[in-house]
Enzyme design. Structure first.
Site, PDB file in Angstrom:
ATOM      1  N   ASP A 182     -12.970   1.908  -3.533  1.00  0.00           N
ATOM      2  CA  ASP A 182     -11.924   2.745  -4.115  1.00  0.00           C
ATOM      3  C   ASP A 182     -11.291   3.606  -3.039  1.00  0.00           C
ATOM      4  OD1 ASP A 182     -12.915   5.900  -4.726  1.00  0.00           O
ATOM      5  OD2 ASP A 182     -14.523   4.469  -4.367  1.00  0.00           O
ATOM      6  N   SER A 183      -9.964   3.746  -3.100  1.00  0.00           N
ATOM      7  CA  SER A 183      -9.218   4.621  -2.206  1.00  0.00           C
ATOM      8  C   SER A 183      -9.485   4.255  -0.743  1.00  0.00           C
ATOM      9  CB  SER A 183      -9.577   6.073  -2.509  1.00  0.00           C
ATOM     10  OG  SER A 183      -8.672   6.955  -1.901  1.00  0.00           O
ATOM     11  N   ALA A 184     -10.009   5.190   0.072  1.00  0.00           N
ATOM     12  CA  ALA A 184     -10.356   4.851   1.450  1.00  0.00           C
ATOM     13  C   ALA A 184     -11.425   3.766   1.485  1.00  0.00           C
ATOM     14  CB  ALA A 184     -10.838   6.088   2.194  1.00  0.00           C
ATOM     15  N   HIS A 244      -5.176   8.330  -9.723  1.00  0.00           N
ATOM     16  CA  HIS A 244      -5.991   7.761  -8.657  1.00  0.00           C
ATOM     17  C   HIS A 244      -7.447   7.582  -9.092  1.00  0.00           C
ATOM     18  CE1 HIS A 244      -6.628   6.801  -4.455  1.00  0.00           C
ATOM     19  NE2 HIS A 244      -7.572   7.699  -4.330  1.00  0.00           N
TER      20      HIS A 244
END
Length: 317
Positions: A167-169, A292
């Site tokens: 997820d994300s980074a 997000h």
């Protein structure tokens, strides 16, 4: 017949109202957590508050019951297996790369999504706490991800039986790991699952502007700060930082889930386009009115998203 239809309609309306109130409550909590820290500062005290906020977020959306938590260390790196207590599919496993902008995040934060994935798919999930920037800039996190992958290989797992998630980074890290394995002519994971992946460190997507006032979690100043901490004084368009601009050929079939209200929306939309052009099977899900990595939160949509992950995984046969 009419009465049943009326009851069903009333139930649906009530459910929608409850979901709307839950969404509003979660968004208010998110804003409160993020306002407690200075997102654009990597000064030690501000960074400490950001990391604490990440831990608070993990506690706020505490993982569901019904799983085991088995922590251990690998050459000093904290790791843990998350397994469904009802028993699990021993043919497959998930390697999960947590988010946090490469500057925050730990096993406690990772446990939330790991437990949800374990519960939805019936697979054991391996999480690892990679070294964080700015204390440990690039390529420390990638080295740790490779160490976690190699650990699975030494344990006898077949690469194609591994689902690589992030997820994300952590989505950035999962992509970078897959691309590294491909470039080294090694076997690749069977599937990629990316939740709101950070694919463009240049922050050139339209959504940085169009979703600026809609995103309750991220802002451009935060993106600029964490990329400088992770890879200072460099060209962020290079593929090792922005996989969006790299060679995407040969990557595994990919599922991307992204919220409609996040500044990283363009990172996902453009990644799907790039994967399609590279001939990589890809499913993109853009979730209306969500933010997000919404999958972490106690929402009906989050449960539905996990069901989609389960379906995508079991297409592996």
């Amino acid at each position: 017949m009419y009465k049943n239809s009326l009851i069903s309609s009333t139930h649906s309306e009530n459910t929608e109202k409850v979901n709307a109130k839950m969404t509003e409550a979660v968004m208010a909590a998110l804003k409160a957590i993020h306002s407690a820290a200075s997102p654009d500062s990597m000064e030690p005290e501000d960074l400490k508050r950001q990391r604490l906020g990440q831990e608070v977020l993990g506690r706020l959306v505490s993982p569901p019951i019904g799983f085991s938590w088995e922590p251990f260390t690998l050459d000093g790196m904290p790791m843990a297996w998350v397994r469904p207590e009802r028993g699990h599919d021993r043919r497959r496993a998930i390697l999960y790369c947590h988010g946090g902008g490469y500057t925050s995040g730990n096993l406690g934060y990772a446990r939330v999504l790991a437990a949800k994935m374990a519960g939805a798919t019936g697979c054991a999930v391996l999480v690892f706490q990679y070294r964080l920037a700015p204390e440990h800039p690039y390529p420390a996190a990638l080295e740790d991800a490779r160490a976690a992958w190699d650990y699975l290989m030494r344990q006898g797992w077949g690469a194609r039986d591994i689902l690589l998630a992030g997820d994300s980074a952590g989505g950035n890290l999962a992509l970078e790991l897959a691309m590294t394995l491909r470039d080294e002519d090694r076997f690749l994971p069977g599937r990629l699952i990316l939740y709101s992946p950070w694919t463009d460190m240049t922050a050139s997507g339209d959504s940085y502007e169009s979703c600026r006032d809609l995103d309750p979690m991220l802002c451009a100043d935060y993106i600029h700060a964490v990329r400088s901490a992770y890879a200072p004084n460099t060209d962020w368009s290079r593929p090792e930082f922005s996989p969006l601009f790299g060679d995407l050929r040969g990557l595994p079939p990919t599922l991307i889930q992204v919220g409609e209200r996040e500044i990283l929306l363009s990172d996902s939309l453009r990644l799907q386009e790039g994967l399609a052009q590279a001939g990589v099977p890809c499913v993109l899900e853009c979730w209306k009115d969500l933010w997000h990595v919404f999958q972490m939160f106690p929402l009906k949509s989050a449960s539905e998203a996990m069901e989609h992950v389960e379906h995508f995984l079991h297409q592996m046969g």
